[in-house]
Design a protein around this motif. Structure first.
Motif, PDB file in Angstrom:
ATOM      1  N   SER A 151       0.830  -1.215   0.000  1.00  0.00           N
ATOM      2  CA  SER A 151       0.000   0.000   0.000  1.00  0.00           C
ATOM      3  C   SER A 151       0.860   1.259   0.000  1.00  0.00           C
ATOM      4  CB  SER A 151      -0.935   0.006   1.214  1.00  0.00           C
ATOM      5  OG  SER A 151      -1.832  -1.091   1.154  1.00  0.00           O
ATOM      6  N   VAL A 152       1.954   1.239   0.757  1.00  0.00           N
ATOM      7  CA  VAL A 152       2.883   2.373   0.773  1.00  0.00           C
ATOM      8  C   VAL A 152       3.529   2.531  -0.599  1.00  0.00           C
ATOM      9  CG1 VAL A 152       5.066   3.216   1.738  1.00  0.00           C
ATOM     10  CG2 VAL A 152       3.314   2.260   3.254  1.00  0.00           C
ATOM     11  N   ILE A 153       3.900   1.425  -1.233  1.00  0.00           N
ATOM     12  CA  ILE A 153       4.489   1.473  -2.580  1.00  0.00           C
ATOM     13  C   ILE A 153       3.504   2.088  -3.567  1.00  0.00           C
ATOM     14  CG2 ILE A 153       5.328   0.074  -4.517  1.00  0.00           C
ATOM     15  CD1 ILE A 153       6.506  -1.850  -2.378  1.00  0.00           C
ATOM     16  N   VAL A 154       2.222   1.767  -3.433  1.00  0.00           N
ATOM     17  CA  VAL A 154       1.191   2.339  -4.312  1.00  0.00           C
ATOM     18  C   VAL A 154       1.191   3.861  -4.199  1.00  0.00           C
ATOM     19  CG1 VAL A 154      -1.297   2.546  -4.719  1.00  0.00           C
ATOM     20  CG2 VAL A 154      -0.291   0.298  -4.300  1.00  0.00           C
ATOM     21  N   VAL A 155       1.085   4.365  -2.989  1.00  0.00           N
ATOM     22  CA  VAL A 155       0.976   5.809  -2.784  1.00  0.00           C
ATOM     23  C   VAL A 155       2.251   6.524  -3.239  1.00  0.00           C
ATOM     24  CG1 VAL A 155       0.724   7.619  -1.038  1.00  0.00           C
ATOM     25  CG2 VAL A 155      -0.691   5.556  -0.914  1.00  0.00           C
ATOM     26  N   VAL A 156       3.401   6.048  -2.805  1.00  0.00           N
ATOM     27  CA  VAL A 156       4.670   6.689  -3.166  1.00  0.00           C
ATOM     28  C   VAL A 156       4.906   6.577  -4.671  1.00  0.00           C
ATOM     29  CG1 VAL A 156       7.182   6.573  -2.884  1.00  0.00           C
ATOM     30  CG2 VAL A 156       5.690   6.386  -0.884  1.00  0.00           C
ATOM     31  N   GLY A 157       4.629   5.402  -5.236  1.00  0.00           N
ATOM     32  CA  GLY A 157       4.839   5.194  -6.671  1.00  0.00           C
ATOM     33  C   GLY A 157       4.009   6.117  -7.530  1.00  0.00           C
ATOM     34  N   TYR A 158       2.727   6.273  -7.186  1.00  0.00           N
ATOM     35  CA  TYR A 158       1.876   7.161  -7.975  1.00  0.00           C
ATOM     36  C   TYR A 158       2.266   8.630  -7.797  1.00  0.00           C
ATOM     37  CZ  TYR A 158      -1.308   3.476  -9.526  1.00  0.00           C
ATOM     38  OH  TYR A 158      -1.845   2.371 -10.124  1.00  0.00           O
ATOM     39  N   LEU A 159       2.630   9.029  -6.573  1.00  0.00           N
ATOM     40  CA  LEU A 159       3.068  10.411  -6.357  1.00  0.00           C
ATOM     41  C   LEU A 159       4.316  10.726  -7.182  1.00  0.00           C
ATOM     42  CD1 LEU A 159       2.525  10.874  -2.522  1.00  0.00           C
ATOM     43  CD2 LEU A 159       1.310  12.043  -4.369  1.00  0.00           C
ATOM     44  N   LEU A 160       5.297   9.840  -7.139  1.00  0.00           N
ATOM     45  CA  LEU A 160       6.514  10.049  -7.932  1.00  0.00           C
ATOM     46  C   LEU A 160       6.205  10.032  -9.422  1.00  0.00           C
ATOM     47  CD1 LEU A 160       9.035   7.834  -5.935  1.00  0.00           C
ATOM     48  CD2 LEU A 160       9.097  10.328  -6.180  1.00  0.00           C
ATOM     49  N   SER A 161       5.353   9.117  -9.827  1.00  0.00           N
ATOM     50  CA  SER A 161       5.015   8.985 -11.232  1.00  0.00           C
ATOM     51  C   SER A 161       4.369  10.249 -11.778  1.00  0.00           C
ATOM     52  CB  SER A 161       4.083   7.779 -11.418  1.00  0.00           C
ATOM     53  OG  SER A 161       3.755   7.636 -12.764  1.00  0.00           O
ATOM     54  N   PHE A 162       3.369  10.752 -11.074  1.00  0.00           N
ATOM     55  CA  PHE A 162       2.685  11.959 -11.552  1.00  0.00           C
ATOM     56  C   PHE A 162       3.592  13.184 -11.484  1.00  0.00           C
ATOM     57  CE2 PHE A 162      -1.198   9.441 -10.864  1.00  0.00           C
ATOM     58  CZ  PHE A 162      -1.786   9.645 -12.102  1.00  0.00           C
ATOM     59  N   GLY A 163       4.434  13.264 -10.460  1.00  0.00           N
ATOM     60  CA  GLY A 163       5.378  14.373 -10.374  1.00  0.00           C
ATOM     61  C   GLY A 163       6.363  14.370 -11.531  1.00  0.00           C
ATOM     62  N   LEU A 164       6.898  13.204 -11.853  1.00  0.00           N
ATOM     63  CA  LEU A 164       7.848  13.102 -12.962  1.00  0.00           C
ATOM     64  C   LEU A 164       7.177  13.376 -14.303  1.00  0.00           C
ATOM     65  CD1 LEU A 164       9.775   9.974 -11.683  1.00  0.00           C
ATOM     66  CD2 LEU A 164      10.770  12.253 -12.044  1.00  0.00           C
ATOM     67  N   ALA A 185       4.541  15.270 -14.778  1.00  0.00           N
ATOM     68  CA  ALA A 185       4.271  16.711 -14.822  1.00  0.00           C
ATOM     69  C   ALA A 185       5.524  17.478 -15.252  1.00  0.00           C
ATOM     70  CB  ALA A 185       3.785  17.199 -13.460  1.00  0.00           C
ATOM     71  N   LYS A 186       6.664  17.079 -14.733  1.00  0.00           N
ATOM     72  CA  LYS A 186       7.920  17.732 -15.109  1.00  0.00           C
ATOM     73  C   LYS A 186       8.242  17.493 -16.592  1.00  0.00           C
ATOM     74  CE  LYS A 186      11.643  20.000 -14.024  1.00  0.00           C
ATOM     75  NZ  LYS A 186      11.575  21.441 -13.925  1.00  0.00           N
ATOM     76  N   ALA A 187       8.034  16.267 -17.064  1.00  0.00           N
ATOM     77  CA  ALA A 187       8.277  15.956 -18.483  1.00  0.00           C
ATOM     78  C   ALA A 187       7.366  16.769 -19.391  1.00  0.00           C
ATOM     79  CB  ALA A 187       8.090  14.457 -18.737  1.00  0.00           C
ATOM     80  N   LEU A 188       6.150  17.031 -18.930  1.00  0.00           N
ATOM     81  CA  LEU A 188       5.190  17.766 -19.751  1.00  0.00           C
ATOM     82  C   LEU A 188       5.510  19.254 -19.876  1.00  0.00           C
ATOM     83  CD1 LEU A 188       1.854  16.035 -18.737  1.00  0.00           C
ATOM     84  CD2 LEU A 188       2.968  15.989 -20.979  1.00  0.00           C
ATOM     85  N   THR A 189       6.529  19.718 -19.171  1.00  0.00           N
ATOM     86  CA  THR A 189       6.928  21.112 -19.364  1.00  0.00           C
ATOM     87  C   THR A 189       7.592  21.320 -20.724  1.00  0.00           C
ATOM     88  OG1 THR A 189       9.059  20.821 -18.254  1.00  0.00           O
ATOM     89  CG2 THR A 189       7.194  21.531 -16.883  1.00  0.00           C
ATOM     90  N   SER A 190       8.045  20.225 -21.355  1.00  0.00           N
ATOM     91  CA  SER A 190       8.683  20.380 -22.668  1.00  0.00           C
ATOM     92  C   SER A 190       8.182  19.383 -23.714  1.00  0.00           C
ATOM     93  CB  SER A 190      10.204  20.259 -22.535  1.00  0.00           C
ATOM     94  OG  SER A 190      10.545  19.030 -21.964  1.00  0.00           O
ATOM     95  N   LEU A 191       7.179  18.589 -23.368  1.00  0.00           N
ATOM     96  CA  LEU A 191       6.627  17.617 -24.318  1.00  0.00           C
ATOM     97  C   LEU A 191       5.119  17.832 -24.465  1.00  0.00           C
ATOM     98  CD1 LEU A 191       8.452  14.395 -23.027  1.00  0.00           C
ATOM     99  CD2 LEU A 191       9.083  15.811 -24.985  1.00  0.00           C
ATOM    100  N   ASN A 192       4.572  17.454 -25.613  1.00  0.00           N
ATOM    101  CA  ASN A 192       3.137  17.579 -25.869  1.00  0.00           C
ATOM    102  C   ASN A 192       2.345  16.535 -25.084  1.00  0.00           C
ATOM    103  OD1 ASN A 192       3.496  19.690 -27.696  1.00  0.00           O
ATOM    104  ND2 ASN A 192       3.754  18.284 -29.414  1.00  0.00           N
ATOM    105  N   VAL A 193       1.231  16.937 -24.519  1.00  0.00           N
ATOM    106  CA  VAL A 193       0.477  16.080 -23.612  1.00  0.00           C
ATOM    107  C   VAL A 193      -0.171  14.878 -24.319  1.00  0.00           C
ATOM    108  CG1 VAL A 193      -1.700  17.390 -23.689  1.00  0.00           C
ATOM    109  CG2 VAL A 193      -1.099  16.086 -21.651  1.00  0.00           C
ATOM    110  N   GLY A 194      -0.723  15.038 -25.503  1.00  0.00           N
ATOM    111  CA  GLY A 194      -1.423  13.935 -26.175  1.00  0.00           C
ATOM    112  C   GLY A 194      -0.530  12.738 -26.448  1.00  0.00           C
ATOM    113  N   PRO A 195       0.551  12.930 -27.191  1.00  0.00           N
ATOM    114  CA  PRO A 195       1.434  11.802 -27.459  1.00  0.00           C
ATOM    115  C   PRO A 195       2.103  11.250 -26.197  1.00  0.00           C
ATOM    116  CG  PRO A 195       1.797  13.543 -29.059  1.00  0.00           C
ATOM    117  CD  PRO A 195       0.901  14.099 -27.999  1.00  0.00           C
ATOM    118  N   VAL A 196       2.442  12.140 -25.251  1.00  0.00           N
ATOM    119  CA  VAL A 196       3.064  11.667 -24.009  1.00  0.00           C
ATOM    120  C   VAL A 196       2.096  10.774 -23.243  1.00  0.00           C
ATOM    121  CG1 VAL A 196       3.823  12.412 -21.709  1.00  0.00           C
ATOM    122  CG2 VAL A 196       4.768  13.479 -23.745  1.00  0.00           C
ATOM    123  N   TYR A 197       0.850  11.183 -23.169  1.00  0.00           N
ATOM    124  CA  TYR A 197      -0.130  10.364 -22.452  1.00  0.00           C
ATOM    125  C   TYR A 197      -0.361   9.039 -23.176  1.00  0.00           C
ATOM    126  CZ  TYR A 197      -3.871   9.081 -19.380  1.00  0.00           C
ATOM    127  OH  TYR A 197      -4.645   8.408 -18.462  1.00  0.00           O
TER     128      TYR A 197
END
Length: 109
Positions: free
Chosen positions: A32-45, A47-59
């Motif tokens: 359960s801890v891995i779930v929460v930490v993993g998703y937080l890190l995933s979305f944070g990373l 979000a950072k990638a989307l500062t220079s990449l297009n959202v449609g293809p990235v998603y």
């Protein structure tokens, strides 16, 4: 660098998704801890990638590689079945990502 961030985001998302299965409905603390930490890190990373990449293809890439990673992880870790229709679905997802790339790529203009 944004591709590295995206790759890490996908890896954390896949780990979190597999831990979600292993958490048995959030009844096991470790997964359960891995779930929460993993998703937080995933979305944070991502979000950072989307500062220079297009959202449609990235998603599309995120979804496709996440789907493939979760499928492979489920087979390896949880002995989930591999059916021809599932493999066909994964092929269609990959084709969809390729088409998205052809339609605009992932770099911002």
């Amino acid at each position: 660098m944004p591709y590295v961030l995206l790759g890490l985001a996908i890896a954390f998302e896949v780990c979190a998704t597999l831990a979600l299965r292993g958490s048995e409905g959030f009844t096991k603390v470790g997964p359960s801890v891995i779930v929460v930490v993993g998703y937080l890190l995933s979305f944070g990373l991502m979000a950072k990638a989307l500062t220079s990449l297009n959202v449609g293809p990235v998603y599309a890439i995120w979804s496709a590689l996440g789907t493939i990673g979760a499928f492979v992880g489920g087979v390896v870790l949880f002995d989930e079945p591999v059916r021809p229709v599932t493999v066909a679905g994964i092929v269609l997802v990959v084709i969809g990502v390729v088409v998205m790339q052809l339609g605009g790529g992932v770099s911002r203009a």
